[in-house]
Design a protein around this motif. Structure first.
Motif, mmCIF file in Angstrom:
data_model
loop_
_atom_site.group_PDB
_atom_site.id
_atom_site.type_symbol
_atom_site.label_atom_id
_atom_site.label_comp_id
_atom_site.label_asym_id
_atom_site.label_seq_id
_atom_site.Cartn_x
_atom_site.Cartn_y
_atom_site.Cartn_z
ATOM 1 N N LEU A 1 3.510 11.821 -4.099
ATOM 2 C CA LEU A 1 2.215 12.640 -3.360
ATOM 3 C C LEU A 1 2.609 13.802 -2.589
ATOM 4 C CD1 LEU A 1 0.515 9.391 -1.934
ATOM 5 C CD2 LEU A 1 0.113 10.421 -4.230
ATOM 6 N N GLN A 2 3.834 14.029 -2.635
ATOM 7 C CA GLN A 2 4.009 15.446 -1.801
ATOM 8 C C GLN A 2 4.757 16.243 -2.989
ATOM 9 O OE1 GLN A 2 3.373 15.845 1.287
ATOM 10 N NE2 GLN A 2 2.679 13.562 1.167
ATOM 11 N N ALA A 3 4.670 15.907 -4.261
ATOM 12 C CA ALA A 3 5.340 16.702 -5.201
ATOM 13 C C ALA A 3 6.634 16.609 -5.373
ATOM 14 C CB ALA A 3 4.618 18.140 -5.227
ATOM 15 N N VAL A 4 7.015 15.628 -5.135
ATOM 16 C CA VAL A 4 8.682 15.361 -5.449
ATOM 17 C C VAL A 4 8.782 14.121 -6.522
ATOM 18 C CG1 VAL A 4 10.896 14.704 -4.298
ATOM 19 C CG2 VAL A 4 9.171 16.204 -3.088
ATOM 20 N N THR B 1 0.728 -1.276 0.061
ATOM 21 C CA THR B 1 -0.014 -0.091 0.061
ATOM 22 C C THR B 1 0.784 1.104 -0.106
ATOM 23 O OG1 THR B 1 -1.811 -1.192 1.160
ATOM 24 C CG2 THR B 1 -1.576 1.233 1.276
ATOM 25 N N VAL B 2 0.757 2.103 -1.048
ATOM 26 C CA VAL B 2 1.299 3.448 -0.771
ATOM 27 C C VAL B 2 0.502 4.594 0.024
ATOM 28 C CG1 VAL B 2 2.134 5.309 -2.370
ATOM 29 C CG2 VAL B 2 2.032 2.893 -3.336
ATOM 30 N N THR B 3 1.289 4.864 1.037
ATOM 31 C CA THR B 3 0.805 5.781 2.093
ATOM 32 C C THR B 3 0.982 7.329 1.654
ATOM 33 O OG1 THR B 3 2.909 6.008 3.626
ATOM 34 C CG2 THR B 3 1.478 4.198 3.836
ATOM 35 N N ALA B 4 0.329 8.029 2.427
ATOM 36 C CA ALA B 4 0.444 9.610 2.210
ATOM 37 C C ALA B 4 1.733 10.108 2.361
ATOM 38 C CB ALA B 4 -0.264 10.203 3.154
ATOM 39 N N GLY B 5 2.838 9.439 2.919
ATOM 40 C CA GLY B 5 4.126 9.833 2.939
ATOM 41 C C GLY B 5 4.865 9.837 1.622
ATOM 42 N N CYS B 6 4.283 9.086 0.602
ATOM 43 C CA CYS B 6 5.060 8.858 -0.650
ATOM 44 C C CYS B 6 5.545 10.319 -1.212
ATOM 45 C CB CYS B 6 3.980 8.408 -1.537
ATOM 46 S SG CYS B 6 4.726 8.138 -3.395
ATOM 47 N N LEU B 7 6.891 10.451 -1.584
ATOM 48 C CA LEU B 7 7.138 11.590 -2.289
ATOM 49 C C LEU B 7 6.433 12.030 -3.420
ATOM 50 C CD1 LEU B 7 11.115 10.937 -1.812
ATOM 51 C CD2 LEU B 7 9.781 12.358 -0.593
ATOM 52 N N ILE C 1 2.684 1.315 -10.966
ATOM 53 C CA ILE C 1 2.829 2.038 -12.133
ATOM 54 C C ILE C 1 2.508 3.425 -11.702
ATOM 55 C CG2 ILE C 1 2.651 0.105 -13.762
ATOM 56 C CD1 ILE C 1 -0.136 1.462 -14.072
ATOM 57 N N PHE C 2 3.258 4.480 -12.472
ATOM 58 C CA PHE C 2 2.839 5.912 -12.369
ATOM 59 C C PHE C 2 1.937 6.577 -13.657
ATOM 60 C CE2 PHE C 2 5.880 5.198 -8.960
ATOM 61 C CZ PHE C 2 5.819 6.426 -8.197
ATOM 62 N N ARG C 3 0.967 7.348 -13.148
ATOM 63 C CA ARG C 3 0.068 7.485 -14.125
ATOM 64 C C ARG C 3 0.180 9.268 -14.043
ATOM 65 N NH1 ARG C 3 -1.963 3.646 -17.482
ATOM 66 N NH2 ARG C 3 -2.788 1.775 -15.927
ATOM 67 N N PRO C 4 0.082 9.884 -15.101
ATOM 68 C CA PRO C 4 -0.060 11.381 -15.272
ATOM 69 C C PRO C 4 -1.441 11.893 -14.413
ATOM 70 C CG PRO C 4 -0.594 10.378 -17.365
ATOM 71 C CD PRO C 4 -0.179 9.421 -16.600
ATOM 72 N N VAL C 5 -1.112 12.976 -13.866
ATOM 73 C CA VAL C 5 -2.211 13.715 -13.270
ATOM 74 C C VAL C 5 -2.260 15.253 -14.116
ATOM 75 C CG1 VAL C 5 -2.574 12.230 -11.305
ATOM 76 C CG2 VAL C 5 -1.150 14.331 -11.284
ATOM 77 N N GLY D 1 -1.879 18.843 -14.446
ATOM 78 C CA GLY D 1 -1.077 20.038 -13.509
ATOM 79 C C GLY D 1 -0.198 19.367 -12.514
ATOM 80 N N GLY D 2 0.272 18.298 -12.374
ATOM 81 C CA GLY D 2 1.190 17.782 -11.365
ATOM 82 C C GLY D 2 2.097 16.473 -11.684
ATOM 83 N N LEU D 3 2.752 15.974 -10.787
ATOM 84 C CA LEU D 3 3.612 14.925 -11.124
ATOM 85 C C LEU D 3 2.940 13.752 -11.146
ATOM 86 C CD1 LEU D 3 6.298 15.384 -8.439
ATOM 87 C CD2 LEU D 3 6.653 15.870 -10.956
ATOM 88 N N TRP D 4 3.683 12.719 -11.903
ATOM 89 C CA TRP D 4 3.071 11.424 -11.953
ATOM 90 C C TRP D 4 2.745 10.807 -10.699
ATOM 91 C CZ3 TRP D 4 3.721 8.253 -17.082
ATOM 92 C CH2 TRP D 4 3.619 9.074 -18.276
ATOM 93 N N GLN D 5 1.468 10.033 -10.324
ATOM 94 C CA GLN D 5 1.245 9.451 -9.226
ATOM 95 C C GLN D 5 1.179 8.079 -9.412
ATOM 96 O OE1 GLN D 5 0.313 11.798 -6.455
ATOM 97 N NE2 GLN D 5 1.610 12.786 -7.875
ATOM 98 N N PRO D 6 1.646 7.222 -7.965
ATOM 99 C CA PRO D 6 1.815 5.956 -8.166
ATOM 100 C C PRO D 6 0.405 5.301 -8.030
ATOM 101 C CG PRO D 6 1.971 6.942 -5.914
ATOM 102 C CD PRO D 6 2.200 7.949 -6.860
ATOM 103 N N GLN D 7 0.386 4.284 -8.996
ATOM 104 C CA GLN D 7 -0.927 3.410 -8.642
ATOM 105 C C GLN D 7 -0.646 2.037 -8.322
ATOM 106 O OE1 GLN D 7 -3.292 4.147 -12.007
ATOM 107 N NE2 GLN D 7 -4.510 5.772 -11.126
ATOM 108 N N LEU D 8 -1.379 1.356 -7.615
ATOM 109 C CA LEU D 8 -0.876 -0.182 -7.351
ATOM 110 C C LEU D 8 -1.873 -1.099 -7.812
ATOM 111 C CD1 LEU D 8 0.853 -2.070 -5.363
ATOM 112 C CD2 LEU D 8 -0.898 -1.661 -3.817
ATOM 113 N N ASN D 9 -1.710 -1.926 -8.382
ATOM 114 C CA ASN D 9 -2.675 -3.023 -9.032
ATOM 115 C C ASN D 9 -2.559 -4.193 -8.020
ATOM 116 O OD1 ASN D 9 -3.796 -5.180 -10.107
ATOM 117 N ND2 ASN D 9 -2.822 -5.042 -12.013
#
Length: 177
Positions: A113-116, A105-111, A131-135, A137-145
């Motif tokens: 998710l903190q725009a790093v 599980t990716v938690t809120a402390g993920c870099l 995998i990382f997906r684009p969002v 206006g921001g950095l690509w975000q992690p998604q867990l299958n």
């Protein structure tokens, strides 16, 4: 009797545990892959340490009470079955089923998710479950299958900020992982 004249309260905490681990939260250890249910495992395990010694990746460590537990900070499990082969009690389940019921599980402390910018977990995931997906206006975000996640824990060791936690696939979090 205490100095106040009242009987002392029963305390369910081992003194040593007060100094060595967080005692306020229940920590459910991750037993070696293909272990039976917790109660059956702790009843049959003699704590000989042979499975810990046999683990080539060093993720199996002696945990509370001397029972083996997976510590993914040392790396991911390769599911080699060496721990099961080393067990003199023969208490491991056959290798043909899923090794265990844990997933990352990716938690809120993920870099990310903190725009790093960081993708270490994706790079560490041999299953390709992260995998990382684009969002917009921001950095690509992690998604867990979760279905693709084997629970190997390689992503835990790879995360520079310990933002990956392992939890049972039925939802209960495993503290400290």
């Amino acid at each position: 009797m205490s100095p106040s004249g009242k009987p002392p309260r029963a305390v369910d905490i081992v003194r040593r545990g007060l100094l060595t681990r967080p005692w306020r939260s229940a920590v459910e250890a991750v037993r070696p892959p293909w272990s039976p249910q917790e109660s059956q495992f702790t009843q049959a395990c003699t704590r000989c340490g042979r499975c810990v010694e046999a683990c080539p990746g060093g993720i199996l460590q002696r945990g509370d009470g001397g029972y083996p537990a997976a510590d993914f900070r040392h790396g991911g499990c390769t599911f080699c079955y060496a721990c099961a082969g080393a067990c003199p009690e023969g208490l491991f389940l056959p290798r043909d089923g899923r090794a265990w019921d844990i997933v990352a599980t990716v938690t809120a402390g993920c870099l990310a998710l903190q725009a790093v910018e960081c993708r270490r977990c994706q790079e560490s995931c041999a299953d390709g479950a992260i995998i990382f997906r684009p969002v917009a206006g921001g950095l690509w975000q992690p998604q867990l299958n979760r279905a693709a996640c084997s629970g190997c824990g390689g992503c835990v060791a790879g995360c520079p900020v310990s933002a990956i936690k392992m939890e049972h696939s039925h939802g209960r979090s495993l503290a400290g992982m």
